[in-house]
Design a protein around this motif. Structure first.
Motif, PDB file in Angstrom:
ATOM      1  N   ALA A  13      45.402   7.561  -3.826  1.00 39.24           N
ATOM      2  CA  ALA A  13      46.700   8.071  -4.280  1.00 39.24           C
ATOM      3  C   ALA A  13      47.820   7.608  -3.355  1.00 39.24           C
ATOM      4  O   ALA A  13      48.918   7.259  -3.809  1.00 39.24           O
ATOM      5  N   LEU A  14      47.547   7.583  -2.061  1.00 43.25           N
ATOM      6  CA  LEU A  14      48.548   7.122  -1.101  1.00 43.25           C
ATOM      7  C   LEU A  14      48.817   5.629  -1.278  1.00 43.25           C
ATOM      8  O   LEU A  14      49.967   5.182  -1.202  1.00 43.25           O
ATOM      9  N   PRO A  34      58.528   1.197   7.798  1.00 43.42           N
ATOM     10  CA  PRO A  34      58.715   2.012   9.001  1.00 43.42           C
ATOM     11  C   PRO A  34      57.426   2.041   9.825  1.00 43.42           C
ATOM     12  O   PRO A  34      56.349   1.736   9.323  1.00 43.42           O
ATOM     13  N   SER A  35      57.549   2.419  11.063  1.00 46.19           N
ATOM     14  CA  SER A  35      56.372   2.533  11.919  1.00 46.19           C
ATOM     15  C   SER A  35      55.392   3.551  11.333  1.00 46.19           C
ATOM     16  O   SER A  35      55.781   4.412  10.536  1.00 46.19           O
ATOM     17  N   GLU A  36      54.142   3.474  11.756  1.00 51.36           N
ATOM     18  CA  GLU A  36      53.130   4.398  11.226  1.00 51.36           C
ATOM     19  C   GLU A  36      53.531   5.860  11.411  1.00 51.36           C
ATOM     20  O   GLU A  36      53.449   6.646  10.457  1.00 51.36           O
ATOM     21  N   PRO A  37      53.958   6.286  12.618  1.00 52.66           N
ATOM     22  CA  PRO A  37      54.335   7.698  12.774  1.00 52.66           C
ATOM     23  C   PRO A  37      55.477   8.102  11.842  1.00 52.66           C
ATOM     24  O   PRO A  37      55.444   9.173  11.227  1.00 52.66           O
ATOM     25  N   ALA A  40      54.229   8.077   8.136  1.00 53.29           N
ATOM     26  CA  ALA A  40      53.364   9.226   7.881  1.00 53.29           C
ATOM     27  C   ALA A  40      54.184  10.504   7.727  1.00 53.29           C
ATOM     28  O   ALA A  40      53.900  11.344   6.861  1.00 53.29           O
ATOM     29  N   ALA A  41      55.216  10.642   8.553  1.00 58.57           N
ATOM     30  CA  ALA A  41      56.076  11.821   8.459  1.00 58.57           C
ATOM     31  C   ALA A  41      56.863  11.819   7.152  1.00 58.57           C
ATOM     32  O   ALA A  41      57.010  12.856   6.499  1.00 58.57           O
ATOM     33  N   ALA A  49      44.749   8.592   7.231  1.00 59.23           N
ATOM     34  CA  ALA A  49      44.792   8.278   5.798  1.00 59.23           C
ATOM     35  C   ALA A  49      45.801   7.167   5.527  1.00 59.23           C
ATOM     36  O   ALA A  49      45.550   6.251   4.724  1.00 59.23           O
ATOM     37  N   LEU A  50      46.962   7.233   6.180  1.00 68.24           N
ATOM     38  CA  LEU A  50      47.972   6.199   5.995  1.00 68.24           C
ATOM     39  C   LEU A  50      47.438   4.845   6.453  1.00 68.24           C
ATOM     40  O   LEU A  50      47.620   3.838   5.764  1.00 68.24           O
TER      41      LEU A  50
END
Length: 251
Positions: A13-14, A34-37, A40-41, A49-50
Motif C-alpha cells: 500500500a505504501l 525528501p529524506s527518509e525521516p 516517513a513523518a 516499512a518506508l
C-alpha cells in the motif's frame, strides 16, 4: 510490479501511495524525494516499512539512488495500468467491440475529478458524455468522459475540438469520446496514464447497467494528454462478469 508473497500488504500500500505521487506529479521526474525521516513523518509510517517500499520502487524503475543526492525520480518513470490508448469498446470486444449507447451528451461545470485531472478552472464549461457499452450479453461497461474546455482544445488540438462538435451534431452513430479523439489524432501524439481500483457499482450505476447496487466492479480512470496538456479524462466502470479487459504495464 513484482511483489513476492512474503511482502506485507502495508508495504505494498505504501508503494502504491508513493507511486501515485510520482505519476500525478507530486514528485515530478528528476526531483529528489525528501529524506527518509522526513518522508516517513509526512506519510505517517515507520522507517523500516518506508525503506522496503522505496527498495521496491527502485527495483521497478521509478527511483534511482544517487550518491550524495538521495533518491531521485527517474526522468521517464514506467507507466502503470490501463495504458493502451484504444477505445474501451474495442479493448473489451477483442477488436470488434460492443455497441456504444449514448445516455447523455451535455456541457457541465468542473467536478473535483475534472478539476484535478483536466486542470479545469471553476467557471469552465466541459463536454460530458455518458455511455453504456453493450453487446449481445447485455451492458458491459458504463463510461463517463470529459473533454477539456473548448478554448484549450482549440489551442492544443483543433481537430479534436472540431470532431467533437461535428459528432454532437449528428443524429446517430454513437461513439465514445476516446474513439473520436483517436480518429482526430492521426498527426497528433497522445500520452495517457490510468489507475485501476476495486469498488461497488452503487445504486445509480447499478440501475444503468441492470445490476444490483452491491455488485463488485473495477473502476478505471484514464487521462489523455497532448504534450503536458490534458485533453480528455474518463471513468470506466466494469462490473463483475464484464468481458476481459487487456491491461498493458510497461517497465
Amino acid at each position: 510490479m513484482a511483489v513476492s508473497g512474503h511482502r506485507r500488504r502495508p508495504v505494498v500500500a505504501l508503494y502504491e501511495r508513493i507511486a501515485d505521487a510520482v505519476h500525478d506529479g507530486t514528485y515530478p521526474p528528476g526531483s529528489t524525494l525528501p529524506s527518509e525521516p522526513k518522508l516517513a513523518a509526512e506519510l505517517g509510517v515507520s522507517r523500516p516499512a518506508l525503506r522496503e517500499a522505496l527498495l521496491l520502487l527502485q527495483e521497478d524503475g521509478l527511483l534511482t539512488v544517487r550518491r550524495g543526492v538521495g533518491r531521485t525520480v527517474n526522468a521517464r518513470p514506467p507507466r502503470r495500468g490501463f495504458e493502451q490508448i484504444q477505445p474501451l469498446e474495442e479493448l473489451i470486444g477483442g477488436g470488434t467491440g460492443p455497441r456504444v449507447r449514448a445516455l447523455l451528451r451535455t456541457v457541465e461545470e468542473p467536478t473535483d475529478f475534472t478539476t484535478q485531472h483536466l486542470l479545469a478552472p471553476a467557471r469552465a464549461e466541459l463536454r460530458f458524455w455518458e455511455s453504456v457499452l453493450g453487446g449481445e450479453a447485455g451492458p458491459a461497461a458504463l463510461c463517463h468522459e470529459w473533454a477539456a474546455a473548448d478554448e484549450v482544445l482549440d489551442r492544443v488540438h483543433p481537430p479534436f475540438a472540431r470532431a467533437l462538435r461535428e459528432r454532437e451534431e449528428e443524429a446517430g452513430g454513437a461513439a465514445s469520446m476516446l474513439s473520436v479523439l483517436l480518429g482526430a489524432s492521426r498527426e497528433v501524439a497522445l500520452h495517457a496514464h490510468s489507475g485501476i481500483t476495486a469498488t461497488l457499482l452503487g445504486r445509480r450505476r447499478g440501475e444503468q447497467l441492470g445490476r444490483p447496487a452491491d455488485t463488485p466492479a473495477v473502476l478505471v480512470t484514464q487521462v489523455v494528454r497532448v504534450g503536458d496538456t490534458p485533453v480528455l479524462a474518463a471513468k470506466h466502470m466494469l462490473p463483475t462478469g464484464a468481458p476481459a479487459l487487456p491491461v498493458l504495464q510497461s517497465h
